[in-house]
Write a protein that holds these residues in place. Structure first.
Motif, PDB file in Angstrom:
ATOM      1  N   ASN A  97       0.828  -1.200   0.000  1.00 22.81           N
ATOM      2  CA  ASN A  97       0.000   0.000   0.000  1.00 22.81           C
ATOM      3  C   ASN A  97       0.866   1.256   0.000  1.00 22.81           C
ATOM      4  O   ASN A  97       0.600   2.206  -0.732  1.00 22.81           O
ATOM      5  CB  ASN A  97      -0.925   0.015   1.225  1.00 22.81           C
ATOM      6  N   LEU A  98       1.897   1.245   0.824  1.00 21.70           N
ATOM      7  CA  LEU A  98       2.767   2.424   0.909  1.00 21.70           C
ATOM      8  C   LEU A  98       3.524   2.624  -0.400  1.00 21.70           C
ATOM      9  O   LEU A  98       3.680   3.753  -0.879  1.00 21.70           O
ATOM     10  CB  LEU A  98       3.727   2.282   2.090  1.00 21.70           C
ATOM     11  N   GLY A 101       1.720   4.509  -2.994  1.00 22.19           N
ATOM     12  CA  GLY A 101       1.717   5.959  -2.799  1.00 22.19           C
ATOM     13  C   GLY A 101       2.847   6.639  -3.546  1.00 22.19           C
ATOM     14  O   GLY A 101       2.777   7.824  -3.871  1.00 22.19           O
ATOM     15  N   ARG A 148       0.333   6.500   3.082  1.00 22.07           N
ATOM     16  CA  ARG A 148       0.397   6.322   1.627  1.00 22.07           C
ATOM     17  C   ARG A 148       0.435   7.673   0.917  1.00 22.07           C
ATOM     18  O   ARG A 148       1.192   7.873  -0.033  1.00 22.07           O
ATOM     19  CB  ARG A 148      -0.799   5.494   1.143  1.00 22.07           C
TER      20      ARG A 148
END
Ligand code: ATP
Length: 236
Positions: A97-98, A101, A148
């Motif tokens: 998820n990060l 980003g 994120r």
């Protein structure tokens, strides 16, 4: 000013949701937008992030007119939103998820440094880096959404209702981190129904009612204003 919204009107079909609002956000500020359900807070955010076209008025960022710029190009210029309802990817791990980003970036060393920064701000995310996003608690998912957004290294971070649905202690934590992110140099535009927290943290704030700005001032001025107290702070 980093962000200048001037006389903005926005429509959903035939319904006008914003009736000529003007908002500025200076470099280094936390600016809050408070108001009741349906006042137009999220709509204002959409106009800034480019998710909805505006009808009239202008949005300027870092001195340039971005009123009609595509949303993805705004991310590249440094405007990044952590959406209402969190909007993380539940099947992907915290780390994935990060990484999402940072999808617009190619500077591997910078991305690694920002990942360390996010894990420094949110130690819980570091502990759970291999866990699927969907298995996190509500507060942790909110932290992941903010983390994120930070991975894009935004100049302007848009936060839409970061306290929504969270327990009071977690809300306190989230707002402390918001202040810390700002102190590390990120400008923040914050939309919140939790007026008490938002006004305590913001340098300046605007009150939005049915698509119009009805009041503005420093966070402290609005916290002690009798109209704001009656309408939004739940104190007589
Ligand atoms: P909330 O906190 O409930 O999200 P808000 O202040 O963010 O409230 P908006 O979501 O911006 O308010 O809504 C402003 C107005 O626009 C409301 O009258 C809402 O019903 C309307 N609206 C919002 N999104 C849409 C949409 N996609 N289509 C039609 N009308 C919409």
């Amino acid at each position: 000013m980093l962000l200048e919204i001037d006389n903005l009107t926005l429509r959903y079909g035939r319904i006008e949701a914003l009736h000529g609002i003007s908002i500025t956000v200076g470099e280094g500020e936390i600016v809050a937008l408070i108001g009741a359900n349906g006042a137009g807070k999220t709509t204002t955010m959409r106009a800034v992030s480019g998710l909805r076209p505006v009808a009239t008025g202008t949005v300027r960022f870092a001195g340039e007119d971005i009123t009609n710029l595509r949303a993805d190009l705004r991310v590249i210029r440094g405007i990044c939103q952590s959406p209402e309802g969190r909007g993380i990817f539940p099947g992907m791990t915290v780390l994935e998820n990060l990484d999402m980003g940072a999808y617009t970036r190619r500077d591997t060393a910078g991305i690694a440094a920002d990942l360390d920064r996010v894990f420094g701000l949110f130690p819980r995310l570091a502990e759970r880096r291999k866990q699927a996003g969907g298995t996190l608690s509500g507060g942790e998912q909110q932290m992941l959404a903010v983390g994120r957004a930070l991975m894009a290294r935004p100049k302007l971070l848009l936060l839409d209702e970061p306290s929504m649905g969270l327990a009071p202690m977690v809300i306190q934590q989230i707002f402390e981190i918001i202040t810390e992110i700002n102190q590390q140099g990120t400008t923040i535009l914050l939309v919140e129904q939790n007026a008490q927290q938002a006004l305590s943290r913001a340098h300046r704030a605007y009150v939005l009612e049915t698509g119009k700005i009805v009041q503005e001032g420093t966070g402290q001025e609005l916290l002690t204003d009798s109209r704001v107290r009656d309408a939004y702070l739940g104190v007589a």
